[in-house]
Design a protein around this motif. Structure first.
Motif, PDB file in Angstrom:
ATOM      1  N   TRP A   1      13.025  17.748  10.367  1.00  0.00           N
ATOM      2  CA  TRP A   1      11.750  17.600   9.660  1.00  0.00           C
ATOM      3  C   TRP A   1      10.819  16.714  10.463  1.00  0.00           C
ATOM      4  O   TRP A   1      11.240  15.694  11.004  1.00  0.00           O
ATOM      5  CB  TRP A   1      11.981  16.962   8.291  1.00  0.00           C
ATOM      6  N   MET A   2       9.571  17.122  10.559  1.00  0.00           N
ATOM      7  CA  MET A   2       8.538  16.318  11.208  1.00  0.00           C
ATOM      8  C   MET A   2       7.732  15.633  10.104  1.00  0.00           C
ATOM      9  O   MET A   2       7.250  16.293   9.186  1.00  0.00           O
ATOM     10  CB  MET A   2       7.623  17.191  12.060  1.00  0.00           C
ATOM     11  N   VAL A   3       7.602  14.322  10.200  1.00  0.00           N
ATOM     12  CA  VAL A   3       6.883  13.531   9.203  1.00  0.00           C
ATOM     13  C   VAL A   3       5.608  13.010   9.848  1.00  0.00           C
ATOM     14  O   VAL A   3       5.666  12.309  10.861  1.00  0.00           O
ATOM     15  CB  VAL A   3       7.751  12.353   8.709  1.00  0.00           C
ATOM     16  N   ARG A   4       4.461  13.364   9.284  1.00  0.00           N
ATOM     17  CA  ARG A   4       3.167  12.877   9.783  1.00  0.00           C
ATOM     18  C   ARG A   4       2.590  11.888   8.788  1.00  0.00           C
ATOM     19  O   ARG A   4       2.616  12.131   7.580  1.00  0.00           O
ATOM     20  CB  ARG A   4       2.198  14.037   9.964  1.00  0.00           C
ATOM     21  N   ILE A   5       2.055  10.797   9.323  1.00  0.00           N
ATOM     22  CA  ILE A   5       1.392   9.784   8.500  1.00  0.00           C
ATOM     23  C   ILE A   5      -0.053   9.708   8.985  1.00  0.00           C
ATOM     24  O   ILE A   5      -0.379   8.943   9.903  1.00  0.00           O
ATOM     25  CB  ILE A   5       2.089   8.418   8.611  1.00  0.00           C
ATOM     26  N   PRO A   6      -0.950  10.524   8.415  1.00  0.00           N
ATOM     27  CA  PRO A   6      -2.321  10.609   8.930  1.00  0.00           C
ATOM     28  C   PRO A   6      -3.115   9.315   8.786  1.00  0.00           C
ATOM     29  O   PRO A   6      -4.013   9.057   9.569  1.00  0.00           O
ATOM     30  CB  PRO A   6      -2.962  11.722   8.101  1.00  0.00           C
TER      31      PRO A   6
ATOM     32  N   ARG B   1       8.966   5.255   5.978  1.00  0.00           N
ATOM     33  CA  ARG B   1       8.779   3.832   5.681  1.00  0.00           C
ATOM     34  C   ARG B   1       9.061   2.963   6.903  1.00  0.00           C
ATOM     35  O   ARG B   1       8.345   1.995   7.169  1.00  0.00           O
ATOM     36  CB  ARG B   1       9.659   3.421   4.511  1.00  0.00           C
ATOM     37  N   GLU B   2      10.110   3.298   7.666  1.00  0.00           N
ATOM     38  CA  GLU B   2      10.427   2.551   8.883  1.00  0.00           C
ATOM     39  C   GLU B   2       9.303   2.672   9.910  1.00  0.00           C
ATOM     40  O   GLU B   2       8.924   1.686  10.552  1.00  0.00           O
ATOM     41  CB  GLU B   2      11.737   3.041   9.488  1.00  0.00           C
ATOM     42  N   CYS B   3       8.768   3.867  10.062  1.00  0.00           N
ATOM     43  CA  CYS B   3       7.684   4.093  11.012  1.00  0.00           C
ATOM     44  C   CYS B   3       6.437   3.300  10.614  1.00  0.00           C
ATOM     45  O   CYS B   3       5.797   2.662  11.451  1.00  0.00           O
ATOM     46  CB  CYS B   3       7.369   5.579  11.101  1.00  0.00           C
ATOM     47  N   ILE B   4       6.094   3.331   9.345  1.00  0.00           N
ATOM     48  CA  ILE B   4       4.916   2.599   8.860  1.00  0.00           C
ATOM     49  C   ILE B   4       5.112   1.107   9.041  1.00  0.00           C
ATOM     50  O   ILE B   4       4.204   0.395   9.484  1.00  0.00           O
ATOM     51  CB  ILE B   4       4.636   2.954   7.385  1.00  0.00           C
ATOM     52  N   ALA B   5       6.297   0.609   8.707  1.00  0.00           N
ATOM     53  CA  ALA B   5       6.572  -0.822   8.854  1.00  0.00           C
ATOM     54  C   ALA B   5       6.475  -1.252  10.316  1.00  0.00           C
ATOM     55  O   ALA B   5       5.947  -2.320  10.629  1.00  0.00           O
ATOM     56  CB  ALA B   5       7.951  -1.144   8.294  1.00  0.00           C
TER      57      ALA B   5
ATOM     58  N   GLN C   1       0.827  -1.198   0.000  1.00  0.00           N
ATOM     59  CA  GLN C   1       0.000   0.000   0.000  1.00  0.00           C
ATOM     60  C   GLN C   1       0.865   1.252   0.000  1.00  0.00           C
ATOM     61  O   GLN C   1       1.919   1.306   0.604  1.00  0.00           O
ATOM     62  CB  GLN C   1      -0.906   0.010   1.222  1.00  0.00           C
ATOM     63  N   CYS C   2       0.382   2.284  -0.677  1.00  0.00           N
ATOM     64  CA  CYS C   2       1.059   3.571  -0.718  1.00  0.00           C
ATOM     65  C   CYS C   2       0.439   4.480   0.350  1.00  0.00           C
ATOM     66  O   CYS C   2      -0.771   4.591   0.441  1.00  0.00           O
ATOM     67  CB  CYS C   2       0.908   4.206  -2.098  1.00  0.00           C
ATOM     68  N   PHE C   3       1.283   5.094   1.141  1.00  0.00           N
ATOM     69  CA  PHE C   3       0.830   5.979   2.204  1.00  0.00           C
ATOM     70  C   PHE C   3       1.161   7.415   1.845  1.00  0.00           C
ATOM     71  O   PHE C   3       2.272   7.710   1.394  1.00  0.00           O
ATOM     72  CB  PHE C   3       1.519   5.628   3.528  1.00  0.00           C
ATOM     73  N   ASP C   4       0.218   8.320   2.040  1.00  0.00           N
ATOM     74  CA  ASP C   4       0.463   9.746   1.870  1.00  0.00           C
ATOM     75  C   ASP C   4       1.046  10.283   3.170  1.00  0.00           C
ATOM     76  O   ASP C   4       0.559   9.949   4.253  1.00  0.00           O
ATOM     77  CB  ASP C   4      -0.832  10.500   1.563  1.00  0.00           C
ATOM     78  N   ILE C   5       2.085  11.094   3.054  1.00  0.00           N
ATOM     79  CA  ILE C   5       2.705  11.674   4.240  1.00  0.00           C
ATOM     80  C   ILE C   5       2.714  13.191   4.124  1.00  0.00           C
ATOM     81  O   ILE C   5       2.647  13.737   3.025  1.00  0.00           O
ATOM     82  CB  ILE C   5       4.139  11.144   4.480  1.00  0.00           C
ATOM     83  N   GLU C   6       2.785  13.840   5.278  1.00  0.00           N
ATOM     84  CA  GLU C   6       2.898  15.297   5.349  1.00  0.00           C
ATOM     85  C   GLU C   6       4.239  15.612   5.994  1.00  0.00           C
ATOM     86  O   GLU C   6       4.606  15.005   7.001  1.00  0.00           O
ATOM     87  CB  GLU C   6       1.762  15.886   6.180  1.00  0.00           C
ATOM     88  N   VAL C   7       4.974  16.551   5.409  1.00  0.00           N
ATOM     89  CA  VAL C   7       6.309  16.898   5.882  1.00  0.00           C
ATOM     90  C   VAL C   7       6.300  18.358   6.326  1.00  0.00           C
ATOM     91  O   VAL C   7       5.858  19.232   5.588  1.00  0.00           O
ATOM     92  CB  VAL C   7       7.341  16.685   4.756  1.00  0.00           C
ATOM     93  N   ILE C   8       6.772  18.600   7.547  1.00  0.00           N
ATOM     94  CA  ILE C   8       6.800  19.952   8.107  1.00  0.00           C
ATOM     95  C   ILE C   8       8.229  20.264   8.545  1.00  0.00           C
ATOM     96  O   ILE C   8       8.855  19.474   9.267  1.00  0.00           O
ATOM     97  CB  ILE C   8       5.840  20.061   9.310  1.00  0.00           C
ATOM     98  N   ARG C   9       8.745  21.416   8.106  1.00  0.00           N
ATOM     99  CA  ARG C   9      10.099  21.839   8.476  1.00  0.00           C
ATOM    100  C   ARG C   9      10.101  22.354   9.906  1.00  0.00           C
ATOM    101  O   ARG C   9       9.276  23.187  10.285  1.00  0.00           O
ATOM    102  CB  ARG C   9      10.563  22.935   7.516  1.00  0.00           C
ATOM    103  N   ASP C  10      11.011  21.845  10.728  1.00  0.00           N
ATOM    104  CA  ASP C  10      11.198  22.282  12.110  1.00  0.00           C
ATOM    105  C   ASP C  10      12.544  22.980  12.231  1.00  0.00           C
ATOM    106  O   ASP C  10      13.340  22.996  11.292  1.00  0.00           O
ATOM    107  CB  ASP C  10      11.193  21.058  13.043  1.00  0.00           C
TER     108      ASP C  10
ATOM    109  N   ARG D   1      16.476  16.212   5.004  1.00  0.00           N
ATOM    110  CA  ARG D   1      15.403  16.097   4.003  1.00  0.00           C
ATOM    111  C   ARG D   1      15.540  14.789   3.223  1.00  0.00           C
ATOM    112  O   ARG D   1      14.559  14.153   2.861  1.00  0.00           O
ATOM    113  CB  ARG D   1      15.454  17.302   3.047  1.00  0.00           C
ATOM    114  N   ALA D   2      16.761  14.352   2.988  1.00  0.00           N
ATOM    115  CA  ALA D   2      17.007  13.132   2.235  1.00  0.00           C
ATOM    116  C   ALA D   2      16.565  11.874   2.993  1.00  0.00           C
ATOM    117  O   ALA D   2      16.330  10.832   2.383  1.00  0.00           O
ATOM    118  CB  ALA D   2      18.481  13.024   1.868  1.00  0.00           C
ATOM    119  N   ALA D   3      16.432  11.974   4.305  1.00  0.00           N
ATOM    120  CA  ALA D   3      16.084  10.810   5.115  1.00  0.00           C
ATOM    121  C   ALA D   3      14.593  10.687   5.377  1.00  0.00           C
ATOM    122  O   ALA D   3      14.157   9.750   6.052  1.00  0.00           O
ATOM    123  CB  ALA D   3      16.835  10.870   6.439  1.00  0.00           C
TER     124      ALA D   3
END
Length: 93
Positions: A46-51, A70-74, A33-42, A62-64
């Motif tokens: 970077w804060m990554v949200r997976i709603p 993907r690690e968080c979702i897994a 499955q493909c997950f949409d993520i939201e990226v916010i600069r801190d 930014r490169a990470a």
């Protein structure tokens, strides 16, 4: 002239027509499955949200971002990391 043998055929009734099978709707995450993520600069990264699963993670570069997401979702869903795909739906700089 040879005589043809009659072929055995089942008579078609009105209810025996072929119907299309529809796959059941998936309510939770599935393999591949493909997950949409939201990226916010801190200030410190970077804060990554997976709603879709209600999780968030932090990346230092930014490169990470993709790998961290993907690690968080897994970890949260149990899907192997190789089957997880992410798409940056929104980026706030």
């Amino acid at each position: 002239m040879p005589i043809q043998q009659p072929t055995l055929r089942r008579p078609q009734s009105f209810g025996s027509t072929r119907t299309r099978r529809v796959a059941p709707r998936v309510t939770g995450p599935t393999v591949g499955q493909c997950f949409d993520i939201e990226v916010i600069r801190d200030t410190d990264g970077w804060m990554v949200r997976i709603p879709e699963i209600g999780a968030s993670a932090r990346a230092s570069r930014r490169a990470a971002i993709e790998l961290v997401a993907r690690e968080c979702i897994a970890e949260q869903t149990g899907i192997p990391i190789g089957y997880v795909v992410v798409f940056v739906a929104r980026e706030i700089v």
